[in-house]
Design an enzyme around this catalytic site. Structure first.
Site, PDB file in Angstrom:
ATOM      1  N   LYS A  16       0.826  -1.217   0.000  1.00 12.55           N
ATOM      2  CA  LYS A  16       0.000   0.000   0.000  1.00 12.55           C
ATOM      3  C   LYS A  16       0.858   1.265   0.000  1.00 12.55           C
ATOM      4  O   LYS A  16       0.552   2.223  -0.702  1.00 12.55           O
ATOM      5  CB  LYS A  16      -0.943  -0.009   1.205  1.00 12.55           C
ATOM      6  CG  LYS A  16      -1.927  -1.157   1.216  1.00 12.55           C
ATOM      7  CD  LYS A  16      -2.939  -1.035   2.331  1.00 12.55           C
ATOM      8  CE  LYS A  16      -2.327  -1.165   3.706  1.00 12.55           C
ATOM      9  NZ  LYS A  16      -1.775  -2.516   3.967  1.00 12.55           N
ATOM     10  N   ARG A  91     -10.146   0.020  10.278  1.00 19.57           N
ATOM     11  CA  ARG A  91      -9.657  -1.345  10.453  1.00 19.57           C
ATOM     12  C   ARG A  91     -10.769  -2.300  10.881  1.00 19.57           C
ATOM     13  O   ARG A  91     -10.522  -3.505  10.999  1.00 19.57           O
ATOM     14  CB  ARG A  91      -8.527  -1.377  11.479  1.00 19.57           C
ATOM     15  CG  ARG A  91      -7.274  -0.620  11.067  1.00 19.57           C
ATOM     16  CD  ARG A  91      -6.184  -0.730  12.106  1.00 19.57           C
ATOM     17  NE  ARG A  91      -6.612  -0.209  13.395  1.00 19.57           N
ATOM     18  CZ  ARG A  91      -6.567   1.083  13.735  1.00 19.57           C
ATOM     19  NH1 ARG A  91      -6.114   1.970  12.865  1.00 19.57           N
ATOM     20  NH2 ARG A  91      -6.963   1.479  14.928  1.00 19.57           N
TER      21      ARG A  91
END
Length: 224
Positions: A16, A91
């Site tokens: 990422k 998350r």
């Protein structure tokens, strides 16, 4: 497309950060990594930073509400008017709900959630193969970027070490947490029509090209 508001999503080691850097170069968008903005707020001594530091000094997790306030503060800056690249949050489902509500209050929407998908075995091999110079931190990889002399840095000859976070048992544990807590967000964002899957097993350049193609398609669809 008026704004390009992106969330980078995927397991640890998916790449990422690498793709965020390339997207920054492409679109001149700020990279909003929650760890970075938290540390910056604490260092600068902002009101939110002082509140976060109090939790950190006590050994507690910074509450989701405070993290979201930091994100909102960051994406409200002038350099984020055309969009942003968010990494490290949400998350879990509760965080995703709270973040969506915060965006609604701002009158902004997520353009796409880019899932960089990599199988666990590939991630373990990718992460556990990392080595860094004990002296300078210069990175290597035993398979894809090995040093000229095994176990020694090419620049200064210092010993190469494996960081604690890159040990196989730690990596497997991090992946277990990801699958249990974060992976359910795949269906969450897919149901909202925001998820776009990218094959993260390809080279960084191929992954980047795929993401560019995805974003180009989104622009065309919005212009129709």
């Amino acid at each position: 497309m008026r704004e390009l508001n992106l969330i980078l999503f995927g397991p640890p080691g998916a790449g990422k950060g690498t793709q965020a850097a390339r997207l920054q170069d492409d679109f001149r968008l700020p990279y909003v990594a929650t760890g970075d903005i938290l540390r910056a707020a604490v260092k600068d001594g902002t009101e939110l930073g002082r509140a976060a530091k109090a939790y950190m000094d006590a050994g507690d997790l910074v509450p989701d509400e405070l993290v979201i306030d930091l994100i909102v503060e960051r994406i409200s800056a002038d350099d984020s008017r055309d969009g942003f690249i968010l990494d490290g949050f949400p998350r879990n489902r509760a965080q995703a709900d709270a973040l969506g509500e915060a965006f609604d209050r701002l009158g902004r929407r997520i353009t796409a959630v880019l899932l960089i998908d990599v199988p666990d075995d590939d991630l373990v091999r990718r992460i556990t193969g990392r080595r860094v110079s004990a002296k300078t931190g210069r990175p290597y990889h035993v398979e894809t970027d090995p040093p000229k002399h095994e176990g020694r840095c090419d620049i200064d000859g210092s010993r190469l070490i494996q960081r604690d976070d890159d040990r196989p048992d730690v990596v497997r544990k991090r992946l277990e947490v990801y699958h249990r807590e974060t992976e359910p967000l795949i269906s969450y964002y897919d149901d909202k029509g925001l998820l776009r899957r990218v094959d993260g097993t390809r080279s960084p350049t191929e992954v980047h090209d795929h993401i560019r193609a995805v974003l180009a398609t989104l622009r065309l669809e919005e212009d129709l």
